[in-house]
Design a protein around this motif. Structure first.
Motif, PDB file in Angstrom:
ATOM      1  N   ASP A  37       0.791  -1.300  -0.074  1.00 57.59           N
ATOM      2  CA  ASP A  37      -0.097  -0.122  -0.231  1.00 57.59           C
ATOM      3  C   ASP A  37       0.827   1.287  -0.052  1.00 57.59           C
ATOM      4  OD1 ASP A  37      -2.449  -1.247   0.052  1.00 57.59           O
ATOM      5  OD2 ASP A  37      -2.492  -1.393   2.189  1.00 57.59           O
ATOM      6  N   ARG A  38       1.966   1.161  -0.022  1.00 51.64           N
ATOM      7  CA  ARG A  38       3.016   2.191   0.291  1.00 51.64           C
ATOM      8  C   ARG A  38       3.560   2.712  -1.441  1.00 51.64           C
ATOM      9  NH1 ARG A  38       6.731   0.093   5.275  1.00 51.64           N
ATOM     10  NH2 ARG A  38       4.857  -0.181   6.677  1.00 51.64           N
ATOM     11  N   PRO A  39       3.254   3.973  -1.625  1.00 50.59           N
ATOM     12  CA  PRO A  39       3.394   4.357  -3.027  1.00 50.59           C
ATOM     13  C   PRO A  39       4.629   4.360  -3.583  1.00 50.59           C
ATOM     14  CG  PRO A  39       2.689   5.949  -1.957  1.00 50.59           C
ATOM     15  CD  PRO A  39       2.601   5.086  -0.858  1.00 50.59           C
ATOM     16  N   SER A  40       5.779   4.219  -2.743  1.00 54.38           N
ATOM     17  CA  SER A  40       7.009   4.037  -3.232  1.00 54.38           C
ATOM     18  C   SER A  40       7.828   2.841  -2.723  1.00 54.38           C
ATOM     19  CB  SER A  40       7.978   5.304  -2.732  1.00 54.38           C
ATOM     20  OG  SER A  40       7.831   6.300  -3.482  1.00 54.38           O
ATOM     21  N   TYR A  41       6.836   1.722  -2.612  1.00 58.63           N
ATOM     22  CA  TYR A  41       7.430   0.413  -2.307  1.00 58.63           C
ATOM     23  C   TYR A  41       7.260  -0.576  -3.831  1.00 58.63           C
ATOM     24  CZ  TYR A  41       8.283  -4.087  -0.305  1.00 58.63           C
ATOM     25  OH  TYR A  41       8.758  -5.316  -0.330  1.00 58.63           O
ATOM     26  N   PRO A  42       8.058  -1.108  -4.258  1.00 56.26           N
ATOM     27  CA  PRO A  42       9.399  -0.796  -4.203  1.00 56.26           C
ATOM     28  C   PRO A  42       9.843   0.686  -4.660  1.00 56.26           C
ATOM     29  CG  PRO A  42       9.350  -2.260  -5.862  1.00 56.26           C
ATOM     30  CD  PRO A  42       8.028  -2.173  -5.305  1.00 56.26           C
ATOM     31  N   ARG A  43      10.916   1.194  -4.509  1.00 58.14           N
ATOM     32  CA  ARG A  43      11.228   2.515  -4.783  1.00 58.14           C
ATOM     33  C   ARG A  43      11.330   2.543  -6.460  1.00 58.14           C
ATOM     34  NH1 ARG A  43      16.436   6.348  -2.840  1.00 58.14           N
ATOM     35  NH2 ARG A  43      17.387   4.580  -4.024  1.00 58.14           N
ATOM     36  N   GLU A  44      12.027   1.767  -6.776  1.00 60.73           N
ATOM     37  CA  GLU A  44      11.895   1.474  -8.249  1.00 60.73           C
ATOM     38  C   GLU A  44      10.978   0.610  -8.914  1.00 60.73           C
ATOM     39  OE1 GLU A  44      15.828   1.648 -10.463  1.00 60.73           O
ATOM     40  OE2 GLU A  44      16.673   2.383  -8.590  1.00 60.73           O
ATOM     41  N   GLN A  45      10.198   1.260  -9.770  1.00 59.83           N
ATOM     42  CA  GLN A  45       9.268   0.280 -10.594  1.00 59.83           C
ATOM     43  C   GLN A  45       9.126   0.493 -12.123  1.00 59.83           C
ATOM     44  OE1 GLN A  45       5.356   1.140  -8.302  1.00 59.83           O
ATOM     45  NE2 GLN A  45       6.362   1.297  -6.432  1.00 59.83           N
ATOM     46  N   ALA A  46       9.289  -0.420 -12.679  1.00 61.94           N
ATOM     47  CA  ALA A  46       9.386  -0.481 -14.141  1.00 61.94           C
ATOM     48  C   ALA A  46       8.124  -0.090 -14.816  1.00 61.94           C
ATOM     49  CB  ALA A  46       9.946  -1.712 -14.866  1.00 61.94           C
ATOM     50  N   GLY A  47       8.063   0.779 -15.785  1.00 60.96           N
ATOM     51  CA  GLY A  47       6.952   1.012 -16.466  1.00 60.96           C
ATOM     52  C   GLY A  47       6.087   1.759 -16.018  1.00 60.96           C
ATOM     53  N   ILE A  48       6.142   2.768 -15.177  1.00 58.71           N
ATOM     54  CA  ILE A  48       5.253   3.815 -14.508  1.00 58.71           C
ATOM     55  C   ILE A  48       4.718   4.342 -15.556  1.00 58.71           C
ATOM     56  CG2 ILE A  48       5.313   5.785 -13.025  1.00 58.71           C
ATOM     57  CD1 ILE A  48       6.710   4.191 -10.814  1.00 58.71           C
ATOM     58  N   GLU A  49       3.292   4.855 -15.645  1.00 55.49           N
ATOM     59  CA  GLU A  49       2.757   5.585 -16.570  1.00 55.49           C
ATOM     60  C   GLU A  49       2.789   7.158 -16.044  1.00 55.49           C
ATOM     61  OE1 GLU A  49       1.269   7.431 -19.576  1.00 55.49           O
ATOM     62  OE2 GLU A  49       1.409   5.260 -19.551  1.00 55.49           O
TER      63      GLU A  49
ATOM     64  N   TYR B  86      10.215  17.166 -14.018  1.00 53.28           N
ATOM     65  CA  TYR B  86      10.614  15.985 -14.642  1.00 53.28           C
ATOM     66  C   TYR B  86      10.096  15.798 -15.896  1.00 53.28           C
ATOM     67  CZ  TYR B  86       6.663  13.972 -12.378  1.00 53.28           C
ATOM     68  OH  TYR B  86       4.969  13.776 -12.026  1.00 53.28           O
ATOM     69  N   CYS B  87      10.562  15.063 -16.629  1.00 50.10           N
ATOM     70  CA  CYS B  87      10.197  14.761 -18.060  1.00 50.10           C
ATOM     71  C   CYS B  87       9.070  13.515 -18.262  1.00 50.10           C
ATOM     72  CB  CYS B  87      11.370  14.635 -19.124  1.00 50.10           C
ATOM     73  SG  CYS B  87      12.246  12.810 -18.862  1.00 50.10           S
ATOM     74  N   GLY B  88       9.188  12.649 -17.347  1.00 55.56           N
ATOM     75  CA  GLY B  88       8.444  11.370 -17.557  1.00 55.56           C
ATOM     76  C   GLY B  88       8.599  10.641 -18.557  1.00 55.56           C
ATOM     77  N   SER B  89      10.045  10.832 -19.158  1.00 51.43           N
ATOM     78  CA  SER B  89      10.161   9.706 -20.257  1.00 51.43           C
ATOM     79  C   SER B  89      11.417   9.225 -20.116  1.00 51.43           C
ATOM     80  CB  SER B  89      10.048  10.342 -21.580  1.00 51.43           C
ATOM     81  OG  SER B  89      10.943  11.583 -21.739  1.00 51.43           O
ATOM     82  N   CYS B  90      12.525   9.602 -19.091  1.00 50.30           N
ATOM     83  CA  CYS B  90      13.973   9.319 -19.332  1.00 50.30           C
ATOM     84  C   CYS B  90      14.064   8.070 -18.578  1.00 50.30           C
ATOM     85  CB  CYS B  90      14.633  10.343 -18.416  1.00 50.30           C
ATOM     86  SG  CYS B  90      14.459  10.592 -16.710  1.00 50.30           S
ATOM     87  N   TYR B  91      15.183   7.355 -18.147  1.00 47.63           N
ATOM     88  CA  TYR B  91      15.503   6.302 -17.627  1.00 47.63           C
ATOM     89  C   TYR B  91      15.053   6.195 -16.259  1.00 47.63           C
ATOM     90  CZ  TYR B  91      18.412   2.415 -15.601  1.00 47.63           C
ATOM     91  OH  TYR B  91      18.948   1.491 -14.726  1.00 47.63           O
ATOM     92  N   PHE B  92      15.174   7.418 -15.551  1.00 46.56           N
ATOM     93  CA  PHE B  92      14.954   7.558 -14.040  1.00 46.56           C
ATOM     94  C   PHE B  92      13.337   7.541 -13.783  1.00 46.56           C
ATOM     95  CE2 PHE B  92      19.129   8.764 -14.666  1.00 46.56           C
ATOM     96  CZ  PHE B  92      19.976   7.833 -13.948  1.00 46.56           C
ATOM     97  N   CYS B  93      12.760   8.577 -14.648  1.00 50.36           N
ATOM     98  CA  CYS B  93      11.334   8.895 -14.460  1.00 50.36           C
ATOM     99  C   CYS B  93      10.576   7.812 -14.900  1.00 50.36           C
ATOM    100  CB  CYS B  93      10.865   9.690 -15.535  1.00 50.36           C
ATOM    101  SG  CYS B  93      11.429  11.840 -15.239  1.00 50.36           S
ATOM    102  N   THR B  94      10.784   6.538 -15.726  1.00 51.11           N
ATOM    103  CA  THR B  94      10.123   5.559 -16.203  1.00 51.11           C
ATOM    104  C   THR B  94      10.037   4.542 -15.193  1.00 51.11           C
ATOM    105  OG1 THR B  94      11.790   4.813 -17.391  1.00 51.11           O
ATOM    106  CG2 THR B  94       9.999   5.962 -18.686  1.00 51.11           C
ATOM    107  N   ARG B  95      11.092   4.670 -14.119  1.00 51.88           N
ATOM    108  CA  ARG B  95      11.138   3.865 -12.879  1.00 51.88           C
ATOM    109  C   ARG B  95      10.552   4.539 -11.685  1.00 51.88           C
ATOM    110  NH1 ARG B  95      14.621   2.520 -16.878  1.00 51.88           N
ATOM    111  NH2 ARG B  95      15.370   0.524 -16.989  1.00 51.88           N
ATOM    112  N   GLY B  96      10.146   5.736 -11.984  1.00 51.54           N
ATOM    113  CA  GLY B  96       9.482   6.362 -10.654  1.00 51.54           C
ATOM    114  C   GLY B  96      10.256   7.170 -10.036  1.00 51.54           C
ATOM    115  N   LEU B  97      11.523   7.412 -10.416  1.00 50.39           N
ATOM    116  CA  LEU B  97      12.306   8.364  -9.799  1.00 50.39           C
ATOM    117  C   LEU B  97      12.433   9.735 -10.357  1.00 50.39           C
ATOM    118  CD1 LEU B  97      15.500   5.735  -9.651  1.00 50.39           C
ATOM    119  CD2 LEU B  97      13.726   6.118  -7.687  1.00 50.39           C
TER     120      LEU B  97
END
Lengths: 194, 379
Positions: A37-49, B86-97
């Motif tokens: 339920d924590r939005p930054s868990y895990p901190r890196e998530q692939a393919g975020i819209e 933030y741009c929303g399209s770079c390596y970091f943004c697409t991983r949520g950073l």
């Protein structure tokens, strides 16, 4: 026998409040207990819209040679346009950007440039109809309007032992400027009388 | 407002910013805020802070103009803008950073873009102004929901999500003892958020009694004034059965007080990137194997951190600037459920014209100030 404190033996801690107790007393207790339920868990998530509809952003125009970190492969497509480098401080800044972010020289030169920048603008302001005013620009009048005395005195505050340094930092350049001006006027006066 | 050098700002007329890139928007600011991290700029601690820059990374307003490719917001929309550019399209943004975006900051690769936060953070003018340029309008800003109070929305652009994120970085498990250094807005939100994640005990440390009172009433925390103890670390050890806390959050950052030499060398003489007193206390007061979360801001140059103890204790150190927009959906739920009311921390509403006094008040901690908002167009 002396009681043995927690770290010296396993599984002995002062009992905590129960989950039921905490839930009853604290609004929302445990609402995010599940890491999912924590939005930054895990901190890196692939393919975020994100809402981006480009693979690489269109480049904004470069209106002056934009200073950039040597650790970048190229000038990034989007950047701030506030306060281009100018004068002596600008020259120091442009030189600082020849060093990588890993070098102390990069940051120390930028800090030096910041101080030169402030001097340049203070001196320039005296040639305008809107010279710098240390009273209004430091907002020091708030000391009188916003309980300056009662906020500081008689309180157990750790910052009161160094606040005396602030006026020195702020006023030094004004005092030095006044001394320099007085010396210049004195020299000018001597030339006129001889 | 414009910066005029350390400890000095004034209000000036500037041109309305222009669209520089097709996905830009120009936002007319209705409310902004002064952040604790703005004080690092104000005190001249962040390298490449230029005279003439406009500060302000917490603001909401109305879309005044949009670039040709903007699709998701329109002129007239009331929007809240995350402090991250933030741009929303770079390596970091697409991983949520989002806070680590690589396409928005030419000046540094170690940090992304932040509105009104020096050229080290890319040289964007900020929102302590009537108008501000907002790049990537389809990515960053969101319409303010009809049910949301505008002052809550301002607090959601940085302070509230940063505190919430700080608690997440602590990886809090049920029953954990959490210590938060700093009872400013971020620390108070971190303390409050620690309960949401199931903490069993939350302790807040500061030296300002009025802020500790707020920590007790707003965040239901136990509090200790470190100025009342010879050594706050020893006291925290006693309070935690000599074990140390499971999680410690540094919500103070570069201008921590409590050690004259550290504070003066960093905050006054700028010889360190920050005064790491709170961070060192965090390292000392967390238990072995525990986690230290850092959401206090530090400058990019070196600081005298007790790294050997962190290594020897097997600590997990977690830190980052907050990717704000990732936090919003869940925070919106918490607000609607009544678990959080961000604007409870607002103590002052300062007209933009009087912002120099606002900065001084906030810097000197006058008048029981906790969170000052800046209101444009009112005097």
């Amino acid at each position: 026998m002396t009681e043995i404190a927690t770290p010296y033996i396993a599984n002995k801690r002062t009992p905590m409040r129960s989950a039921e107790d905490l839930r009853a007393q604290i609004p929302g207790w445990g609402a995010d207990l599940d890491p999912a339920d924590r939005p930054s868990y895990p901190r890196e998530q692939a393919g975020i819209e994100t809402g981006a509809h480009w693979d690489f952003p269109e480049r904004q125009p470069e209106k002056w040679p934009r200073e950039r970190s040597v650790e970048h492969a190229f000038l990034p497509p989007v950047f701030g346009t506030s306060t281009p480098p100018a004068g002596a401080s600008g020259a120091i800044r442009r030189h600082a950007y020849k060093y990588s972010e890993g070098r102390a020289a990069h940051w120390l030169l930028l800090i030096a440039a910041d101080r030169v920048d402030a001097w340049e603008h203070h001196l320039k302001s005296f040639a305008t109809l809107h010279p710098d005013n240390p009273i209004t620009e430091t907002g020091v009048a708030a000391e009188f309007r916003r309980d300056g005395l009662s906020s500081g005195f008689g309180q157990k505050r750790a910052d009161t032992n160094h606040q005396w340094i602030d006026p020195i930092i702020v006023s030094t350049r004004w005092v030095l400027t006044a001394v320099a001006l007085a010396a210049a006027l004195k020299t000018l006066g001597k030339h006129r009388t001889t | 407002m414009v910066y005029r050098g350390p400890y000095k700002i004034r209000v000036e007329e500037k041109d309305i910013p222009k669209i520089e890139q097709p996905n830009d928007a120009i936002v007319r600011v209705s409310k902004g805020a002064i952040s604790g991290s703005d004080l690092h700029l104000y005190h001249g601690m962040i390298p490449d802070t230029r005279v003439g820059m406009t500060f302000g990374h917490e603001f909401v307003g109305t879309i005044h103009q949009v670039g040709s490719s903007v699709q998701n917001v329109a002129v007239g929309d009331r929007v809240m803008v995350p402090f991250n550019v933030y741009c929303g399209s770079c390596y970091f943004c697409t991983r949520g950073l989002y806070s680590d975006c690589h396409n928005v900051n030419p000046n540094a690769t170690a940090v992304g873009g932040i509105y009104g936060y020096s050229h080290t953070c890319a040289g964007y003018d900020g929102g302590q102004a009537e108008f501000v340029r907002v790049p990537f309008a389809d990515v960053g800003p969101s319409r303010i929901p009809d049910w949301m109070d505008e002052e809550d929305a301002v607090l959601l652009t940085d302070a509230c999500p940063t505190g919430y994120f700080g608690a997440q970085l602590g990886d809090i498990a049920q029953g954990d003892t959490v210590v938060v250094f700093g009872a400013g807005p971020v620390g108070l939100f971190a303390a409050k958020s620690s309960w949401l994640m199931g903490a069993g005990r939350v302790i807040v440390i500061d030296h300002l009694e009025y802020r500790l009172e707020k920590a007790r009433s707003f965040a239901h925390a136990e509090t200790f004034n470190f100025a009342e103890y010879d050594d706050i670390v020893v006291h925290l050890k006693k309070e935690t059965d000599y074990l140390g806390a499971d999680v410690v959050i540094d919500a103070v950052g570069a201008e921590a007080d409590g050690n004259f030499l550290q504070h003066v060398s960093a905050s006054k003489l700028k010889l360190q990137g920050g005064s790491p007193i709170a961070l060192n206390w965090a390292i000392d007061s967390v238990r072995k194997g525990g986690t230290v979360s850092v959401v206090g801001a530090y400058g990019p140059i070196f600081s005298a951190v007790k790294f050997g103890d962190a290594m020897n204790k097997g600590l997990t150190l977690r830190m980052n600037q907050c990717p704000v927009k990732r936090q919003w959906p869940r925070l919106f739920e918490h607000i609607q459920n009544g678990y959080l009311k961000p604007s409870d921390l607002v103590t002052h509403r300062i007209p933009l014209e009087h912002i120099a006094e606002g900065y001084h008040m906030f810097s000197a901690k006058l008048d029981n100030i906790i969170k000052p908002l800046v209101v444009a167009g009112q005097s």
